[in-house]
Each structure stands twice: as structure tokens, then as C-alpha cells.
Design an enzyme around this catalytic site. Structure first.
Site, short mmCIF file in Angstrom:
data_model
loop_
_atom_site.label_atom_id
_atom_site.label_comp_id
_atom_site.label_asym_id
_atom_site.label_seq_id
_atom_site.Cartn_x
_atom_site.Cartn_y
_atom_site.Cartn_z
N HIS A 211 -19.94 -6.64 9.83
CA HIS A 211 -19.29 -5.53 9.15
C HIS A 211 -20.09 -5.00 7.96
CE1 HIS A 211 -15.96 -6.74 11.63
NE2 HIS A 211 -15.98 -7.95 11.09
N GLY B 23 -11.44 -5.66 12.34
CA GLY B 23 -10.19 -5.46 13.06
C GLY B 23 -8.99 -5.64 12.15
N ILE C 186 -19.38 -2.38 12.12
CA ILE C 186 -18.05 -1.89 12.49
C ILE C 186 -17.03 -2.31 11.44
CG2 ILE C 186 -18.61 -1.96 14.94
CD1 ILE C 186 -16.93 -4.51 15.18
N ASP D 173 -13.38 -11.94 4.73
CA ASP D 173 -14.19 -11.93 5.94
C ASP D 173 -15.59 -11.40 5.63
OD1 ASP D 173 -15.33 -11.73 8.43
OD2 ASP D 173 -13.61 -10.77 9.37
#
Length: 286
Positions: free
Chosen positions: A195, A213, A210, A190
Site C-alpha cells: 500500500h 481493503g 493499492i 497495516d
């Protein structure tokens, strides 16, 4: 362009080919913080194949979430800047192999309209099969497209989440997140700049990048592995959770766990911000 409903429900791909080796398995384990203590021999077996006495490399069950990274039912025209993971639910038909060449079938399971200002939920499913067409895992995922609501689809009918017990947790595990954790985890597939790029994160409405997930998802699997599964990946039959708030690298996640037979319920919190970041979690062991 708004989501094309109901045509989106017909999207699917079949028999896409993927492969991985022990390198990807070990990189994923490091990406979710496994073996931060390199002398922890139980965790070392997930990141090291070179023992003086041969020990088989173990695979973190949630490696399944990245083993066929990029497998999708087709192109969906949504605002990628505003997309975050909403839920992951993986069923394990057999343990994840250390290395494999597999095929993946992907389809859209459902799409739900939360409203023009509230976004949309897109549910998809990927079935991963081995060379003999036997199922390895079924990966059900939900994506929260925060900028794509108001397309005229249904707002009701989503599956109900697992309910965790109301009693005090049976166990709690603190899991520190390294400041560079997202930069390491992104190497498992990802590469979303949400991120890694501070400017991109600000454009998406966050003060800084962040954590993925799916990295939080792997952390909750680690919590179950080290508490109730005795570091045995083959014990996992299912692992599911809903993401309810972002995690920032450098924080500490506290995973609360409840054991009821082979069902392990869990939720994850960041106590410093007094926020629950993962809800309705359940691991089925056996």
C-alpha cells in the site's frame, strides 16, 4: 511450504492484551477520509475533542478493525507478497470506547483451497473483551492468500454471502480517495508495503500501490453513517462486506445503498474503471 492442513485449524491465542487512546481513534477516522471538510460539524466529532462547548468524541464503528491490530491465532506460513483482504464481518456487542485496555482471543475458523493456481481463503475470528471479560466486538475476517492454493484442503463449505437487492439503489454516495490516503491509513497499523511501495506493488502484480481493503471497509461504514445512521455509532450492530477488486488512491468510490428496515445493503464501485470493488455488503442498525 504449503499450508499445513488440518493442523492450521488448531491455531489460537488467548487473552492477548491491547490498548488504545483517543489518538488512535482520531487517526483512524482521518485515515478513512472522515472530515475532509473540517467545517462539517457532524464529522468533526470523530476527529476532534477540543470544542468550545464540550462534546464527546465519537468512534467510527469500524475502528474495531484496527483496535487490536496484530491479533492473530498464530504464525501461518504463506506468501505475504500475494496476500490481500477478502472479507470482513464485525459484530458490535456494544459501542466502541474512546479509550480502553482490552484482551483479544483469536482462532482459525476455516481454510479453503481454491486450487494451485487460484490461492486459498483463510478465515479467522478475534473476540475483543473489556476488563470485566465482556465482549465488545467479534471480528470475523477472510484473507485471500493468492499464492498458497493446492494444499489439499476443502474447496466447499464457505458461508454464503449476503445478497443485495436487485432493485435500483435507494441512495448513492460518492467518496473521493485522496492520492495519499493509503499512506495516512497505514499509520493505524497495516504497514504492508503493498500500500506504500511502488516497487513492492509491481512485484505483487499491481501497477502501483493499492488502497487497504480495510480502508475501503471504513469508507463503506462512513457511507452508512452519513445516510441512514445519522452519524450515531451506537446504531451499528453488524457491518460486513466482501472485497472484489482493488481500489487505487486518487479514485472515487461510489457506494450504492438499499434500506430494508434495519438492514442496509451496499456495494461499492469505481465508475471510471467500471469495476465493483466491494460486494455483498450489509450493515445492521438498531
Amino acid at each position: 511450504m504449503p499450508i499445513d492442513y488440518p493442523a492450521i485449524l488448531d491455531l489460537k491465542t488467548e487473552a492477548a492484551s491491547y490498548s488504545w487512546s483517543d489518538r488512535e481513534v482520531m487517526l483512524y477516522a482521518l485515515g478513512i477520509g472522515m472530515c475532509s471538510d473540517p467545517l462539517n460539524l457532524k464529522e468533526l466529532q470523530f476527529v476532534n475533542e477540543a470544542f468550545a462547548i464540550t462534546k464527546p468524541l465519537k468512534v467510527v464503528p469500524t475502528f474495531a478493525s484496527v483496535c487490536v491490530w496484530g491479533a492473530r491465532p498464530g504464525v501461518i506460513d504463506i506468501n505475504r507478497v500475494m496476500v490481500v483482504d477478502a472479507e470482513r464481518d464485525i459484530t458490535f456487542h456494544k459501542p466502541m470506547p474512546v479509550a480502553a485496555t482490552v484482551t483479544a482471543d483469536a482462532r482459525v475458523r476455516g481454510v479453503y483451497d481454491k486450487g494451485r493456481e487460484k490461492g486459498a481463503i483463510i478465515q479467522s475470528e478475534v473476540v475483543v473483551k473489556d476488563g470485566e471479560d465482556n465482549k465488545i466486538v467479534t471480528i470475523a475476517s477472510s484473507t485471500f492468500a493468492r499464492g498458497d492454493g493446492g494444499f489439499g484442503g476443502p474447496s466447499e463449505g464457505m458461508p454464503k454471502p449476503h445478497q443485495v437487492p436487485r432493485r435500483a439503489p435507494d441512495r448513492s454516495v460518492d467518496m473521493p480517495i485522496r492520492p495519499d490516503q493509503a499512506l495516512l491509513y497505514r499509520l493505524s497499523g497495516d504497514r504492508n508495503p503493498l500500500h506504500s511501495d511502488p516497487e513492492f506493488a509491481r512485484k505483487a502484480g499491481f501497477p502501483k500501490p493499492i488502497l487497504h481493503g480495510m480502508c475501503t471497509y471504513g469508507l463503506t461504514c462512513r457511507a452508512v453513517l452519513q445516510t441512514y445512521a445519522d452519524y450515531d455509532p451506537s446504531a451499528f450492530h453488524r457491518h460486513r462486506v466482501r472485497f472484489s477488486a482493488p481500489v487505487f488512491p486518487g479514485e472515487i468510490i461510489t457506494v450504492n445503498l438499499w434500506k430494508d428496515g434495519d438492514s442496509i445493503s451496499f456495494e461499492a464501485h469505481v465508475r471510471e474503471r467500471q469495476v465493483t470493488v466491494a460486494r455483498n455488503g450489509q450493515a445492521l442498525l438498531g
